[in-house]
Each structure stands twice: as C-alpha cells, then as structure tokens.
Scaffold this active site. Structure first.
Site, PDB file in Angstrom:
ATOM      1  N   ASP A   3     -40.352 -53.502 -30.572  1.00 55.15           N
ATOM      2  CA  ASP A   3     -39.350 -54.365 -29.915  1.00 55.15           C
ATOM      3  C   ASP A   3     -39.576 -55.848 -30.177  1.00 55.15           C
ATOM      4  O   ASP A   3     -39.023 -56.684 -29.482  1.00 55.15           O
ATOM      5  CB  ASP A   3     -39.332 -54.087 -28.401  1.00 55.15           C
ATOM      6  CG  ASP A   3     -40.657 -54.417 -27.737  1.00 55.15           C
ATOM      7  OD1 ASP A   3     -41.648 -54.597 -28.455  1.00 55.15           O
ATOM      8  OD2 ASP A   3     -40.695 -54.486 -26.493  1.00 55.15           O
ATOM      9  N   GLU A   4     -40.378 -56.194 -31.158  1.00 53.48           N
ATOM     10  CA  GLU A   4     -40.678 -57.605 -31.423  1.00 53.48           C
ATOM     11  C   GLU A   4     -40.657 -57.877 -32.911  1.00 53.48           C
ATOM     12  O   GLU A   4     -41.139 -57.045 -33.691  1.00 53.48           O
ATOM     13  CB  GLU A   4     -42.110 -57.942 -30.978  1.00 53.48           C
ATOM     14  CG  GLU A   4     -42.288 -58.340 -29.548  1.00 53.48           C
ATOM     15  CD  GLU A   4     -43.759 -58.633 -29.286  1.00 53.48           C
ATOM     16  OE1 GLU A   4     -44.101 -59.810 -29.132  1.00 53.48           O
ATOM     17  OE2 GLU A   4     -44.559 -57.680 -29.262  1.00 53.48           O
TER      18      GLU A   4
END
Lengths: 370, 418
Positions: B101-102
């Site tokens: 998610d990054e």
C-alpha cells in the site's frame, strides 16, 4: 598409568590426531584421544567414527594403563613448553596430571572403555605404492569432490584398481576429474570410494614417507604410513556412470597457455557476480575474450588473450571458481580445451600428458543470458 | 523531490470500495486463520481495538459496536494494490513499490508538487475508490515524515516539505521513534540521551551517530538534513529464499492432507521462482504440531535436499517435496502447519548445468510451465493444477468472514439491477 615423553614428539602426535577429531559431535568422548600405554609400545588413537588414526609415541613407561584425554586441553597446556621439555603423565582415577620441572596440571579424562573400539586389521596383502604417486592422485582429484552431504556417492574419490593401474575419479556434478596412473605394481582388482576427509588427512601426513601400504577390504580402507595407521570406512554407494557423461565428439579445440588463461580469469572474475561467479569466454580463431558483468553491482570487465581455436566462433559461460580450480590442477604450460556447444561439457587436458598418466578434466558451463 | 503515496487503512478501504454501506462504519481485518486483528479502519481504532490483538480478546468491543469483521482477502487487496500502483507508474517517470500500500514516486521537475499530488490523489480515489495520503520531501526520509504529517495533521491528505523553515518546524514536532529507519532499540537509546524529536536528532554530532547507530543511522540523519542517500529502488529486490507455509484451518493427522498442502506450497514456490525468472538450488519441507497443545507432544519435522542443478520446474519441486515429506511424517500426530522453502536462488539464465542431468525435455517443460502460468494468471489461480494438490482442500485456511473476490473471480463480480 605413568609415563614420560618429550614435548616435541607428543605435540607432533597430538596435532596429527586433532585433525581427526570432529569439530562438533554429540558424543563428547570423540573430543578425546585414547592413550594406551603398554610396556613395549605406547599407542595414541583418535576417531570420528568414520575415520580413525593410530600413532605410536616413544615413551618411558613406569606404569601401564589406558585413559582418554581431551586433546585440545592437553595441546593448550604443552604448546608453550620448550621443544626439549620432558613431560610426565600420571593418571589417578581418570585425572591426568601433566608435570614438568616447572609445575604440574590436572585435567579430567574419561575411562578408556567408553572409547570406540579399534577397527579390525585386514589379513589381505597390502598394495604398496610410492608416496609421491598416491599423493599426486589425491591432489589431482580431491578438489572436485562434492561438498554436498546429500550426495554421499560424490563425497569421495572413486578408485578403480586393476591391471597395474589406478583410475581415480571425482565429481560434484559440475566438474569431473578422471586421472589414470599406469605402471604400478598392483595385482588386485577393486573399486572403492574413499571419503574426502580421509584422503585430505593422508595427503597432509605422507610427505616424509617413501611408500605407503594400502589395505582395502569389504567396508574399510587402511593406509600405513611409517608408524601411523589411518583407517576409514569406505563409501558404500554406487558411483554414477562417469564414462557416459564424458563427451566423445567435442570437435572445437582451443589451445592456450594455461597460466595466461588462469591469471586472466583471476583478474576478470574479481568483478563477477558473487553468487554465480559467471564469466564468459568468447572464442574466435586467434583470440579469447574473457568478460564478466555483475548487474547487481553495476560492474563489468574484460580481457583478451591469444590462443588457437579451431571451429565456429563460440561463447561459453563458466563459474570462474570452477574454471580456476581446473586450470590450477592441470599440469603443462599449454592445455587443450575441447568444446561442442554453450550448454555441453568442456574437456580439459594437458597438452603433454606426464609419463604413465592420463588426466582428463571436465567442466559444465553456466547458461548465458539470451 | 520525492513523494510517498500511502493508501489509508488499505485493507479496510478495499473492503469498502465494493460495499459502500461500510462507509464510516468500524471495520477490522483478521490474519490467516482468523486469528488476530491486522488492519483497522479509523472508526475501529477510535473504539480502542488494538493492532495485532487476538480477535477473541476484542470480542466484546466488536459485538457491542457492530464492528464489521473480515478475513484476509489477498486476492482483492493484491489486485486493488496493482490498480493503484499502475496509476502512480503512469504519471511518474519512476516509482518504487515499497509495500502493498505504499510507493515512493519521483517528483523531479514538477513545478507545483502539492497541486500535482492533490490531482493524483483525486484521480486515484475516483478510479479505484482507494483514499491515499501523499507526503513530499527532498529525500525519502523526509517524504516519509511528510506523509506522516499528511495523514495525521491535514484534512487534504497532502503535505509538502518544500522549504528549510518548514522542515525545521516539522522536525521539532516529530518524535525520534517516528523517523523512518529508527527502530525501538535506537529510539530508546536516543530518549535515554534526552534526544526526543527529529530536530534534536539532527543536532547530534555525526561521528557520534556513526559510532552508535552505524552508517545507516548517519545516512538517516543526513537525509533529514536534505542530503539524498537513499535512491529510488526501481528494481524489485531479488529474493534469496522463498517460503510458502500455512497453518491449517483444521488440524490434521492425515498424510493425504499434508501431501496436498505440501504439493500446493511447492507449486506456489515454483510459480514465484518463475515470476522472478529464477531457479532454486535446494528445497526444504517443514511440518509441525501445535506447541500449545498439551495433549500431543510437540514435533517439528524439517528436511532439505539439493537439486543436481537449480530448477523452477514445478514437477521436480513437487516430487522432491513429497519425498522429503515421507521422510519426516510421523503417524498419529496432529499437524498444525506445513511449509516449503526453496533457497540458494540464482537467475534462470545463469544456471550452472549439471553433468548428470538430462536436458532433452528442458524446452518442452519450460513451454508447459509458461502456458500453465499464463492460464492461471488470466483465468484464476489453480485453474490448471497438479492433481496432488487435491480438488477439495480440507486443510486450507480458516476464512469464515471472507468478502467476495470482486475483481478476480467471475462469479463474485457485482451485479447491478436496473
């Protein structure tokens, strides 16, 4: 038990024996050396259950007896004495008292009954071989023995003894050495796989003797070198069919100066990938271009050397560490490399074989990009 | 400038995308076998549900507040992550996917980074439904801090550290434990020296930091002073080992169940090897019983074998794994977990060829695996599978609260009635 001996002789015997002692073992007794002191001879013995060594120690015996002592503790104590120091060993209920004219040390030993029994001596006639010949066989083959414990058949050197010759083979699946030594006075026919550890041990202890006696029976091999006796279990496995993997029709031939190629490979391989150690040999008629590239470290390098190549141009990849091993163990100034394709075995020979010997080395390539 | 885009409460947000009724409702996502809480929405956080807490401990809060509970749905989260990452990759010359998610994004040459980040954030929300926060700074470490500020202290979810004054001011508000790369041991050590904020940290003598915190600590300090040390890593890291292991949803005594699990894990390892164009030189298999079960004695079986030459061939890997399983399986024990590890990984185009290996069928086997991988990627996992994996898995994960795989399974696609 009580005896005295010179520090120099005891140290030399214990150093030999310490090479047999396993670095890690679930049996503490194997860290010890057995002292068996008799009136007429004193014997020291060490074992790792696979390999054993028995040495004779010159002593002046006051009381006979048997005990096992931790070799590293004893060596630690005696190492710093002067060479001509006389040491006295006395055992009182497994306590070993080592005395010199300067003082004494007490080390706990273990009863001799706990120590593994001595392997049986075979009754058959020994094979008598010149030390230099046996040493040469070991040195030519031992580097290619597999280090993989999961491949027991490959963890030793195969000796095929017949017709006054010894054919020795070692392989780890990536390289293979076949060394034939003829003109020996041997009357038996035997195939045996001898473990690498045993051969290393022999190799480092036979330099001073002229001849060795080699006994081979069903499950063990014994080598007598002077007063020392080395025992080992043989590897009871089927050695792979090595003849079937040695190519017969490699028609591309490279003749090159061995040391030139070796030094070039050493330089270029510094920049090769540390996992694959991959280098490539780009072979054209009169030139060999050796290249390497490591994408992970963004480094690369190349060098050219001259050589005579017959056949279509070819680029072949090798593990540089394996290639260096092969080149270091070949004799003769010039070598012949016979090749077929970038994914098949290459054969390496000295351009001139030594008298009564035939050396073949084989190296499998690494697949190259594209 | 470097930006860090971080999806807000990613797993919870993925569940909300296809179920808008969950908006503003508390959500928690559970770990494998529905054991612990591994993700929480902001609403669940404000109820006091802790990260990593076993679900039975939070049962009262969950039931008392109608918290929505989901089993992990990695098919959904992985696909949603790919959508977000591909949008980021479309607008930036280079991105580094840092986790599911990054991602760090190269913002070099962008005149108005905050404005551009705002548009990007809106586009991602509109196209994927996932809310993201974007922090921008001159270095990766400062971008990470900017993202922290964007998430915690802004309504827009965008924050840019674009001037020395701003950096100086924000560093005074950031605790040393919130600096990227400073773990709990170093932050306790620094607090013991009365160094509590990032601003205190950058005032330290660099030689002292080098001695106490190694070169990595020194680089972190210099990154906070706007000296770039950590470049974008745009090539995915080469895995040295690959492990696929799972606890069973229901513990089992049967060799058949273990064989199916080990075969499935082996297939997965082989797929992962082929995905990174690599081959493994050895394989290990492990099986274990439950160490917390008093009735059974604890048993951990583990054995390895090396291949003649490195391989990514599913069939060879499965055969080797099953041979190892036979060696370590003990009858009568109740097994909780099984796993397969492949290691000593080398690129598949740099494989040391083995003398005793038959290469005759090599290209056919490669073509077969390529075809199977292509089918399984487009039609869904295990559409073509090894029969030994079992047609109906009884040993699989316990996932009682699994949401539909909206984006990766035909039968789970949302239906709209007009």
């Amino acid at each position: 038990m009580k005896f005295s001996t010179s520090k120099k002789q005891l140290q030399s015997s214990l150093l030999k024996l310490s090479k047999v002692i396993p670095s890690r073992s679930t049996l503490p007794i194997l860290s010890n050396v057995l002292f068996s002191i008799k009136e007429n001879e004193s014997i020291l013995r060490a074992t790792d259950l696979e390999v054993s060594l028995k040495v004779k120690l010159p002593t002046s015996v006051e009381r006979i007896g048997d005990v096992t002592v931790p070799v590293h503790s004893v060596l630690g104590v005696i190492n710093e004495y002067n060479e001509d120091t006389r040491l006295t060993f006395e055992v009182l209920e497994n306590k070993i008292i080592i005395s010199s004219d300067k003082g004494s040390f007490e080390i706990m030993g273990r009863p001799a009954v706990e120590f593994p029994n001595e392997p049986d001596r075979p009754n058959n006639e020994p094979i008598n071989i010149e030390t230099s010949v046996f040493s040469e066989i070991i040195n030519k083959t031992i580097f290619a023995v597999s280090k993989d414990e999961l491949k027991p058949a490959l963890s030793g050197v195969l000796f095929q003894i017949k017709n006054n010759s010894i054919l020795s083979v070692s392989t780890d699946g990536h390289r293979l050495v076949k060394y034939i030594r003829r003109g020996l006075n041997i009357n038996i026919n035997r195939d045996v796989i001898i473990p690498k550890k045993f051969l290393s041990l022999i190799s480092s202890n036979i330099s001073q003797a002229e001849n060795i006696n080699l006994y081979i029976n069903e499950n063990q091999v014994i080598v007598e070198v002077g007063n020392d006796i080395f025992y080992s279990r043989v590897i009871d496995e089927r050695f792979p069919d090595f003849e079937s993997v040695i190519p017969k029709d490699n028609d591309k031939e490279l003749i090159v100066n061995r040391l030139d190629l070796l030094s070039t490979v050493k330089r270029v391989s510094v920049l090769s990938n540390k996992t694959t150690r991959q280098i490539a040999l780009n072979l054209t008629k009169d030139n060999i271009k050796i290249t390497t590239e490591d994408n992970e470290k963004s480094s690369k390098g190349f060098e050219n050397i001259s050589g005579s190549f017959t056949g279509e141009d070819l680029t072949i990849g090798y593990n540089a560490a394996y290639l260096k091993d092969i080149l270091s163990h070949l004799t003769s100034d010039e070598i012949i490399i016979k090749l077929d394709s970038p994914i098949s075995a290459g054969l390496f020979f000295p351009k001139e074989q030594l008298k009564d010997s035939d050396l073949t080395m084989l190296l499998m390539p690494i697949r190259l990009n594209n | 400038m470097i930006a860090l885009a971080d999806c807000n409460n990613f797993y919870a947000s993925c569940e909300r995308v296809f179920n808008p009724a969950l908006e503003n409702k508390p959500i928690v996502v559970l770990s494998n076998n529905d054991g612990c809480i591994i993700a929480r929405s902001n609403e669940a956080k404000s109820l006091g549900i802790k990260m990593g807490e076993p679900v039975f401990k939070a049962r009262k809060i969950i039931e008392g507040n109608n918290v929505n509970v989901f089993s992990t749905n990695f098919a959904l989260y992985g696909d949603m992550s790919n959508r977000v990452m591909s949008m980021l990759a479309d607008v930036a010359p280079e991105i580094e996917i840092y986790s599911i998610d990054e991602a760090f994004i190269d913002f070099t040459g962008i005149n108005n980074p905050s404005g551009f980040a705002g548009e990007l954030k809106n586009d991602i929300r509109k196209s994927t439904g996932i809310p993201v926060s974007i922090g921008i700074g001159p270095t990766k470490t400062l971008a990470k801090i900017a993202n922290h500020v964007a998430k915690k202290k802004t309504d827009s979810g965008i924050f840019c550290l674009d001037s020395p004054v701003k950096i100086d001011q924000i560093l005074k508000e950031i605790s040393v434990s919130d600096i990227w790369g400073i773990g709990s041991r170093y932050s306790s050590m620094l607090c013991g020296q009365n160094i509590r904020t990032a601003h205190d940290f950058i005032k330290l003598d660099e030689q002292w930091v080098l001695e106490k915190m190694t070169i990595v600590g020194l680089k972190t300090l210099q990154e906070l002073k706007e000296h770039k040390h950590f470049a974008l890593d745009t090539n995915p890291t080469w895995k040295k080992n690959i492990c696929t292991s799972r606890s069973f949803g229901v513990k089992t005594k049967k060799l058949k169940d273990l064989k199916e699990a080990i075969t499935s894990h082996s297939v997965r390892c082989a797929e992962k090897l082929r995905m990174q164009n690599a081959c493994a030189r050895y394989i290990s298999v492990l099986i274990k019983t439950d160490p917390f079960n008093d009735k059974d004695r604890y048993y951990y079986g583990y054995r390895s074998v090396s291949f003649n030459s490195p391989t990514n061939d599913t069939i060879r890997i499965v055969q080797a794994a099953n041979d190892l399983l036979k060696c370590i399986y003990k009858q009568g024990l109740t097994y909780k977990k099984a796993g397969v590890i492949v290691g000593d990984i080398v690129p598949q185009d740099r494989v040391q060829i083995d003398l005793f290996e038959n290469l005759e069928n090599d290209s056919e086997i490669n073509s077969l695996h390529k075809a199977v991988d292509r089918i399984n990627r487009s039609m869904g996992r295990d559409k073509v599978q090894i029969l030994g994996q079992g047609l109906i898995s009884k040993w699989g994960l316990k996932r009682e609260k699994l949401s539909p795989c909206y984006t990766t399974r035909w039968e789970d696609i949302l239906k709209i009635r007009c």
